[in-house]
Design a protein around this motif. Structure first.
Motif, mmCIF file in Angstrom:
data_model
loop_
_atom_site.group_PDB
_atom_site.id
_atom_site.type_symbol
_atom_site.label_atom_id
_atom_site.label_comp_id
_atom_site.label_asym_id
_atom_site.label_seq_id
_atom_site.Cartn_x
_atom_site.Cartn_y
_atom_site.Cartn_z
ATOM 1 N N VAL A 58 8.834 -32.351 15.469
ATOM 2 C CA VAL A 58 9.073 -32.584 16.831
ATOM 3 C C VAL A 58 8.855 -31.133 17.357
ATOM 4 O O VAL A 58 8.374 -30.383 17.694
ATOM 5 C CB VAL A 58 10.770 -32.498 17.024
ATOM 6 C CG1 VAL A 58 11.796 -32.089 18.165
ATOM 7 C CG2 VAL A 58 10.848 -34.567 16.438
ATOM 8 N N LEU A 59 10.034 -29.986 16.731
ATOM 9 C CA LEU A 59 9.797 -28.574 16.826
ATOM 10 C C LEU A 59 8.637 -28.093 15.792
ATOM 11 O O LEU A 59 8.138 -27.536 16.918
ATOM 12 C CB LEU A 59 10.824 -27.538 15.494
ATOM 13 C CG LEU A 59 12.433 -28.159 15.982
ATOM 14 C CD1 LEU A 59 13.023 -27.038 14.606
ATOM 15 C CD2 LEU A 59 13.436 -28.127 16.724
ATOM 16 N N LEU A 60 7.336 -28.525 15.713
ATOM 17 C CA LEU A 60 6.613 -28.479 15.309
ATOM 18 C C LEU A 60 5.377 -28.548 16.524
ATOM 19 O O LEU A 60 4.426 -27.892 16.728
ATOM 20 C CB LEU A 60 5.147 -28.167 13.880
ATOM 21 C CG LEU A 60 6.005 -27.771 12.955
ATOM 22 C CD1 LEU A 60 5.806 -28.769 12.121
ATOM 23 C CD2 LEU A 60 5.248 -26.466 12.709
ATOM 24 N N ASN A 61 5.636 -29.773 17.205
ATOM 25 C CA ASN A 61 4.780 -30.290 18.433
ATOM 26 C C ASN A 61 4.746 -28.706 19.887
ATOM 27 O O ASN A 61 5.925 -28.137 20.344
ATOM 28 C CB ASN A 61 5.433 -31.596 19.258
ATOM 29 C CG ASN A 61 4.538 -31.661 20.241
ATOM 30 O OD1 ASN A 61 4.089 -31.002 20.799
ATOM 31 N ND2 ASN A 61 5.307 -33.257 20.378
ATOM 32 N N SER A 62 3.831 -28.504 20.140
ATOM 33 C CA SER A 62 3.697 -27.080 20.738
ATOM 34 C C SER A 62 3.811 -28.105 22.572
ATOM 35 O O SER A 62 3.656 -27.271 23.097
ATOM 36 C CB SER A 62 1.948 -26.756 20.408
ATOM 37 O OG SER A 62 1.079 -27.949 21.128
ATOM 38 N N GLU A 63 3.650 -29.424 22.087
ATOM 39 C CA GLU A 63 4.382 -29.780 23.847
ATOM 40 C C GLU A 63 5.640 -29.717 24.174
ATOM 41 O O GLU A 63 5.768 -29.639 25.497
ATOM 42 C CB GLU A 63 3.222 -31.691 23.432
ATOM 43 C CG GLU A 63 2.322 -31.316 23.441
ATOM 44 C CD GLU A 63 1.577 -30.703 25.179
ATOM 45 O OE1 GLU A 63 1.423 -31.385 25.801
ATOM 46 O OE2 GLU A 63 0.536 -29.649 25.117
ATOM 47 N N ILE A 64 5.942 -29.318 23.079
ATOM 48 C CA ILE A 64 7.980 -29.369 23.384
ATOM 49 C C ILE A 64 8.515 -28.192 23.719
ATOM 50 O O ILE A 64 7.967 -26.374 22.601
ATOM 51 C CB ILE A 64 8.699 -30.301 22.020
ATOM 52 C CG1 ILE A 64 8.262 -31.756 21.992
ATOM 53 C CG2 ILE A 64 9.931 -29.995 22.592
ATOM 54 C CD1 ILE A 64 8.716 -32.850 22.840
ATOM 55 N N ASP A 65 8.553 -28.154 24.786
ATOM 56 C CA ASP A 65 9.196 -26.520 25.158
ATOM 57 C C ASP A 65 10.424 -27.000 24.808
ATOM 58 O O ASP A 65 11.171 -25.088 24.350
ATOM 59 C CB ASP A 65 8.951 -26.369 26.507
ATOM 60 C CG ASP A 65 7.478 -26.426 27.588
ATOM 61 O OD1 ASP A 65 7.040 -26.126 26.833
ATOM 62 O OD2 ASP A 65 7.664 -27.301 27.966
ATOM 63 N N ALA A 66 11.473 -27.167 24.730
ATOM 64 C CA ALA A 66 12.818 -26.613 24.754
ATOM 65 C C ALA A 66 13.445 -28.088 23.962
ATOM 66 O O ALA A 66 12.947 -29.171 24.275
ATOM 67 C CB ALA A 66 13.510 -27.410 26.040
ATOM 68 N N VAL A 67 14.834 -28.355 23.532
ATOM 69 C CA VAL A 67 15.277 -28.838 23.049
ATOM 70 C C VAL A 67 17.197 -28.782 23.081
ATOM 71 O O VAL A 67 17.480 -27.738 23.840
ATOM 72 C CB VAL A 67 15.733 -29.243 22.142
ATOM 73 C CG1 VAL A 67 14.417 -28.980 21.172
ATOM 74 C CG2 VAL A 67 15.938 -27.342 21.062
ATOM 75 N N ILE A 68 17.825 -29.870 23.522
ATOM 76 C CA ILE A 68 18.986 -30.542 23.863
ATOM 77 C C ILE A 68 19.895 -30.837 22.621
ATOM 78 O O ILE A 68 19.314 -31.992 22.084
ATOM 79 C CB ILE A 68 19.400 -31.466 25.321
ATOM 80 C CG1 ILE A 68 18.015 -30.764 26.201
ATOM 81 C CG2 ILE A 68 20.350 -31.904 24.931
ATOM 82 C CD1 ILE A 68 18.462 -32.110 27.568
ATOM 83 N N VAL A 69 20.754 -30.549 22.152
ATOM 84 C CA VAL A 69 21.292 -30.023 20.631
ATOM 85 C C VAL A 69 22.845 -30.906 21.157
ATOM 86 O O VAL A 69 23.441 -30.268 21.498
ATOM 87 C CB VAL A 69 21.950 -29.196 19.986
ATOM 88 C CG1 VAL A 69 22.101 -29.308 18.662
ATOM 89 C CG2 VAL A 69 20.059 -28.567 20.005
#
Length: 339
Positions: A58-69
């Motif tokens: 998930v974190l390596l995915n360049s399409e993902i800008d942000a995370v909700i933890v």
């Protein structure tokens, strides 16, 4: 468009944040990760997005800008630091971390990465808090001498529908939570009192286990502030019908808040009676909205890293106070970081 991943459905507010995210026109949920595959896969299906069992993917995915933890609290430091290192903007459930040292590690990585971090401290945007803060700033209460705040519910009380209470069983597992009622629900009284009274100086805590011996399910904590104000903070998972209460007492006036109803009595008003303000200040945008605006527009959030640090500082001091049965000076905790 900000593309976000949801990291874990462990916390009871995970669904609330997902809903808030879906309501933002400039934010889209693109993926779900969870420590428990079955839970995460079901949630992803409900949301109509892919489930990814590997966090690093998930974190390596360049399409993902942000995370909700909304992971277990004990996992915050590792998950958030990793997200920052991958240049992801981060929204997280309170608390930021279990210790001030861990908080500073997180904040250092966030600053290095140049990403936006928001800790969800929602009562700092409510109109009653804003009115209370304005009253203090304008001197309507004189010198603030005491703050009392109570936030409680019956989440650990058995019922016919929920033999162990309506909170998830994992809320009582110290290896996941790092604590009980005070570290979670008690966060609200802590950060409100910190904002109103200033820098916390010392803590004396009683964290009591009623039904769950591994963690506290009710607590009463006294906080000394550098301003001279005394804070009395109460929380509980075992209180039926308990209202939210915030009380401010000063040399020239007092404010009483119960639920969302506010009354003020002040020598600066033209009456000796209690007054219910005819107009209240408008609430500020919710923390998640402020986070999105900070990412997209560069707007400065009203919830700060100092709010997050002082929240953890009181929690860390309270845990030590309960463990050692004494009043804990908080300055040594802060000083230990400089060594």
């Amino acid at each position: 468009m900000i593309k976000a991943a949801l990291l874990s459905k462990w916390h009871v507010h995970a669904v609330d944040y997902a809903k808030q995210a879906q309501e933002q026109q400039n934010l889209s949920i693109e993926a779900v990760w969870d420590e428990e595959k079955e839970r995460g896969d079901q949630w992803a299906q409900e949301l109509g997005v892919p489930f990814e069992p590997d966090l690093e993917t998930v974190l390596l995915n360049s399409e993902i800008d942000a995370v909700i933890v909304t992971t277990p609290t004990i996992s915050h430091k590792d998950v958030i630091v990793s997200a920052a290192k991958h240049k992801k903007h981060i929204f997280t459930e309170k608390v930021l971390a279990l210790t001030v040292e861990e908080c500073n590690e997180i904040l250092a990585e966030v600053e290095k990465a140049g990403v936006q971090l928001m800790v969800s401290l929602p009562r700092l945007v409510e109109s009653y808090y804003l009115y209370a803060q304005e009253a203090l700033d304008k001197g309507w209460l004189g010198q603030l001498t005491m703050v009392r705040c109570r936030m409680a519910h019956n989440g650990a009380v058995a019922s016919a529908d929920h033999p162990d209470g309506w909170l998830p069983a994992h809320f009582y597992e110290r290896e996941h939570t790092g604590g009980g009622a005070f570290i979670d629900l008690g966060a609200h009284p802590i950060y409100l009192a910190n904002r109103l009274a200033g820098t916390p100086q010392a803590v004396m805590a009683r964290l009591q286990s009623v039904f769950h011996q591994d963690v506290d399910d009710q607590a009463a904590v006294i906080v000394d502030y550098e301003s001279g104000t005394l804070g009395i903070l109460e929380t509980s998972f075992v209180s039926g019908g308990s209202p939210f209460q915030l009380e401010l007492y000063g040399t020239e006036g007092s404010i009483l808040i119960e639920q969302n109803e506010l009354r003020i009595k002040s020598s600066h008003l033209n009456t000796k009676d209690w007054v219910k303000p005819e107009e209240m200040m408008e609430s500020l945008p919710m923390p998640l909205v402020q986070w999105v605006n900070a990412i997209e527009k560069g707007e400065e959030p009203t919830i700060t890293k100092e709010d997050a640090l002082n929240l953890t500082l009181v929690n860390e001091g309270a845990a030590l106070s309960e463990k050692e049965g004494r009043r804990v000076d908080l300055q040594p905790i802060k000083n230990s970081l400089a060594r």
